[in-house]
Design an enzyme around this catalytic site. Structure first.
Site: not given
Ligand code: PHB
Ligand code: RFL
Length: 389
Positions: A72, A200
């Site tokens: 990514h 996010y």
């Molecule tokens: C996940 O894919 O489990 C994951 C990805 C990013 C994060 C935390 C968990 O910051």
């Protein structure tokens, strides 16, 4: 039994340490209290920093990761419905790789089997002794029979609830801790991810994260109050809540399905100092915990054992104890920076019960500043993709 380094715990930290030491000819025995299947069944991290990828290459366990992992170039933040993409490759020329912790663990277990090194799963009542001398010991019971390993060093890779940190005399440790008043409810589903990269999301109803494991398997999280029970969340309730926290376009694109795993993880920041007591070293979650917001836990575990493997190799091959003497300070410097980043990501993206109107405007202004400032975006990029050791 006798070995050079007894490794307690077969999570990513213990298995990777075993493999790195095997590569330099240092014998290890791994002692794990759970079964292999139990260890492989824990759904946890998903994002590997570039440095972790490089360490897995060094350990000789990167073929499947390169074939199946998803590189990514960036991530998206969505703040009250406003979305912005941070392109790490453009900002600083670095990327991350999405490849599940379960798969990293599976690859490491296969490599260990192939190496012929000894791993003892389902070891009961593991205890560690005499690590303040040069003849430490590990005792445990296997199938009801007591066993002892005489060793030269013990690596405590046994996670937050392990026996190693708990065996250090009180007073020799300083702990720093913050417990957040919320957790993450995570759902794994065999449906294509809603977007090509992670999203996010900050929302007045709470944080949400859209992540993935593969082009056909997705991982989603929503912030829930501490103590929330997974049984109180039907799949429908989860999908409704997730849709409300992301932007409209993402909500419409979301492909839902029956969950194949659901769990609640508490959020905590925790560091213990120092990380060495005589011939015992702590590494990974045994030494520190970060809230998962910055995707740092697995990556810290990897960089800890990368440093520990270097230090032990220097001891056995270079006949110098400089590396093991410097281990704690070297590793902690990086740990604290990852603690800061994870705490900061958590602070801007979650809703806190005590936050007033001013606090909420500060969170929004952090987002606006990140979006508008190349310097701030670069800072996010260098922290997310991983600072050097
Ligand atoms: C996940 O894919 O489990 C994951 C990805 C990013 C994060 C935390 C968990 O910051
Ligand atoms: P682990 O994985 O906990 O492994 C420790 C092992 O030690 C065993 N053990 C014992 N063995 C013998 N005797 C005893 N007395 C023992 N006590 C315990 C345990 O059974 C276990 O097998 O620690 P390790 O190896 O340090 O690895 C740390 C990582 O697992 C952890 O930091 C990450 O999963 C954190 N994390 C994330 N990290 C990332 O880098 N990126 C992410 O995207 C990310 N997402 C996450 C996460 C953690 C999560 N949860 C559930 C806490 C998402 C979640 C939801």
């Amino acid at each position: 039994m006798r070995t050079k380094v007894a490794v307690i715990g077969a999570g990513p930290a213990g298995l990777l340490l075993g493999q790195l030491l095997h590569k330099t000819g240092i014998e290890t025995i791994i002692v794990e209290r759970r079964s292999r299947d139990y260890v492989l069944g824990r759904i946890r991290a998903g994002v590997l920093e570039q440095g972790t990828v490089e360490l897995l290459e060094k350990a000789g366990v990167s073929d499947r990761m390169h074939a199946e992992g998803l590189v990514h170039d960036g991530v998206e933040f969505c703040f009250d419905g406003d979305k912005h993409r941070f392109n790490f490759r453009e900002l600083i020329g670095r990327t991350v790789t999405v490849y599940g912790q379960t798969e990293v663990t599976r690859d490491l277990m296969h490599a260990r089997d192939a190496s012929g090194a000894v791993s003892i799963y389902e070891a009961d009542d593991v205890t560690i002794h005499d690590f303040d001398t040069d003849k430490p010991k590990v005792r445990f019971a296997k199938d009801g029979v007591s066993q002892e390993i005489a060793c030269e060093f013990i690596a405590g890779c046994d996670g937050f609830h392990g026996v190693c940190r708990a065996s250090v005399p009180a007073g020799a440790l300083t702990t720093y801790e913050r417990v957040y008043p919320f957790g993450w409810l995570g759902v794994l589903v065999d449906r294509p991810p809603v977007a090509d990269e992670l999203i996010y999301a900050h929302h007045a109803r709470g944080f949400a994260l859209c992540s993935m494991r593969s082009p056909t398997r997705s991982r989603y999280y929503v912030q829930v109050p501490s103590g929330e029970k997974v049984e109180d969340w039907s799949d429908d309730r989860f999908w409704d809540e997730l849709r409300r926290r992301v932007d409209e376009e993402t909500a419409e694109r979301l492909v839902t399905g029956p969950s194949i795993e659901r769990s609640v993880a508490p959020l905590r920041s925790f560091v213990v100092e120092p990380l060495r007591f005589g011939r015992l070293f702590l590494a990974g979650d045994a030494a520190h915990i970060v809230p998962p917001t910055g995707a740092k836990g697995l990556n810290l575990a990897a960089s800890d054992v990368g440093a520990l493997a270097e230090a032990l190799t220097e001891f056995y091959q270079g006949r110098s104890s400089a590396g093991i003497d410097g281990y704690s300070a070297r590793v902690l410097a990086r740990v604290w920076k990852a603690e800061r980043f994870s705490w900061w990501m958590t602070s801007i993206l979650h809703t806190f019960p005590e936050t007033d109107a001013f606090g909420r405007r500060m969170q929004r202004t952090e987002f606006d500043y990140l979006v508008s400032s190349e310097a701030a975006s670069k800072s996010l990029a260098e922290n997310y993709t991983g600072l050097p050791l």
